[in-house]
Design an enzyme around this catalytic site. Structure first.
Site, PDB file in Angstrom:
ATOM      1  N   ASP A  62      20.093 -19.341   8.751  1.00  0.00           N
ATOM      2  CA  ASP A  62      19.853 -20.645   9.478  1.00  0.00           C
ATOM      3  C   ASP A  62      20.554 -21.652   8.592  1.00  0.00           C
ATOM      4  O   ASP A  62      19.997 -22.179   7.581  1.00  0.00           O
ATOM      5  CB  ASP A  62      18.762 -20.829   9.694  1.00  0.00           C
ATOM      6  CG  ASP A  62      18.421 -22.333  10.447  1.00  0.00           C
ATOM      7  OD1 ASP A  62      19.189 -23.082  10.726  1.00  0.00           O
ATOM      8  OD2 ASP A  62      17.138 -22.652  11.133  1.00  0.00           O
ATOM      9  N   TYR A 156      28.059 -32.081  20.750  1.00  0.00           N
ATOM     10  CA  TYR A 156      28.764 -30.917  20.206  1.00  0.00           C
ATOM     11  C   TYR A 156      30.076 -31.614  19.865  1.00  0.00           C
ATOM     12  O   TYR A 156      30.660 -31.132  18.657  1.00  0.00           O
ATOM     13  CB  TYR A 156      28.927 -29.957  21.048  1.00  0.00           C
ATOM     14  CG  TYR A 156      29.814 -28.478  20.788  1.00  0.00           C
ATOM     15  CD1 TYR A 156      29.443 -27.793  19.619  1.00  0.00           C
ATOM     16  CD2 TYR A 156      31.055 -28.364  21.312  1.00  0.00           C
ATOM     17  CE1 TYR A 156      30.275 -26.556  19.327  1.00  0.00           C
ATOM     18  CE2 TYR A 156      32.016 -27.358  20.699  1.00  0.00           C
ATOM     19  CZ  TYR A 156      31.612 -26.435  20.050  1.00  0.00           C
ATOM     20  OH  TYR A 156      32.084 -25.401  19.409  1.00  0.00           O
ATOM     21  N   LYS A 160      31.641 -31.619  15.941  1.00  0.00           N
ATOM     22  CA  LYS A 160      32.631 -30.951  15.323  1.00  0.00           C
ATOM     23  C   LYS A 160      33.851 -32.137  15.013  1.00  0.00           C
ATOM     24  O   LYS A 160      34.564 -31.760  14.118  1.00  0.00           O
ATOM     25  CB  LYS A 160      33.164 -30.242  16.671  1.00  0.00           C
ATOM     26  CG  LYS A 160      32.138 -28.902  16.745  1.00  0.00           C
ATOM     27  CD  LYS A 160      32.090 -27.854  15.720  1.00  0.00           C
ATOM     28  CE  LYS A 160      31.696 -26.556  16.274  1.00  0.00           C
ATOM     29  NZ  LYS A 160      31.757 -25.649  15.080  1.00  0.00           N
TER      30      LYS A 160
END
Length: 261
Positions: A62, A156, A160
């Site tokens: 993780d 997201y 990124k």
């Protein structure tokens, strides 16, 4: 073989491009250490690689936990004696929708995985790379950070986008150690996750899956949804010796969709 005798660590090895990168890296001669949260799937990929004559170790990882990142790096070094490359492919998708409807408090967890997780993994492998005199890191980003996708996931895209900035920072800091750091901007990737998504889209919109695929492909200059295997090869190029003079770069691997109106 493109990656003969290299030791490559890959995170985010799930049903999509992650597993494709792991299999292709092994087929190209690399010894791979793979990480993801789904231990059963992860071990299945490792077993397939070993059954095909390759070398692989699997470590449940993780990337939001520094101890897990260190454990994956240490497992690679213990099994194979060194770390030549790292591909940061782990991500959290985030919620889709418009910015004004978004739950901004949920963004932190997406950024923690997609950007901070890559930073943790980079810190975990850097001591190994510095000790051996070099290495290569690839951060898998998204076209959405360059070309916003209406109705997509803002968190997201932001995560990124931050990842590409992180790429340049690490590249500038560690070039003197012969450590290269690059990023890739991915678009649609034809594989199991996208096939499942298109099936759901078709059912929701009441049209055929073929029509959905044609509509997506029409917006891509190459005329096809890029196959995840082909995209995986382009990502892996950055951990090969063919890019030894490339660092701090961002490569679009999306069939040219980033140019389309």
């Amino acid at each position: 073989m493109l990656l003969k005798d290299k030791v490559i660590v890959i995170t985010g090895v799930g049903p999509g491009m992650g597993q494709a990168m792991a299999r292709i890296a092994a087929a190209e001669g690399a010894k791979v250490a793979i990480g993801a949260r789904n231990g059963a799937f992860l071990e299945g990929v490792a077993k397939e690689i070993r059954a095909a004559g390759g070398e692989a170790v699997a470590q449940v990882t993780d990337v939001s936990k520094r101890a897990d990142c260190d454990a994956l790096a240490n497992a690679a070094a213990a099994a194979f004696g060194r770390i030549d490359g790292l591909v940061n492919s782990a991500y959290a998708a985030g919620e889709n929708g418009l910015f004004d409807d978004g739950d901004l408090e949920s963004w932190a967890s997406v950024i923690d995985v997609a950007c901070m997780g890559s930073a943790r993994m980079a810190q975990a492998v850097l001591p190994h790379m510095k000790a051996q005199g070099g290495g290569a890191i690839v951060n898998v980003a998204t076209m959405q950070s360059l070309k916003p996708l209406p109705g997509g996931s803002p968190s997201y895209a932001v995560a990124k986008g931050a990842l590409t900035t992180l790429t340049r920072q690490i590249a500038a800091d560690y070039g003197r150690h012969n450590i290269r750091v690059n990023s890739t901007r991915m678009g649609w990737l034809w594989g199991e996750p996208v096939r499942n998504a298109i099936k759901g889209m078709a059912q929701h919109q009441g049209i055929s899956e073929e029509d959905i695929v044609k509509g997506v492909a029409a917006r891509i200059p190459l005329g096809v949804i890029p196959p995840e295997e082909e995209c995986a090869r382009s990502v892996l190029m950055f951990v090969s010796d063919y890019t030894r003079m490339v660092t701090g770069a961002v490569l679009d691997i999306n069939g040219g969709e980033w140019m389309a109106p």
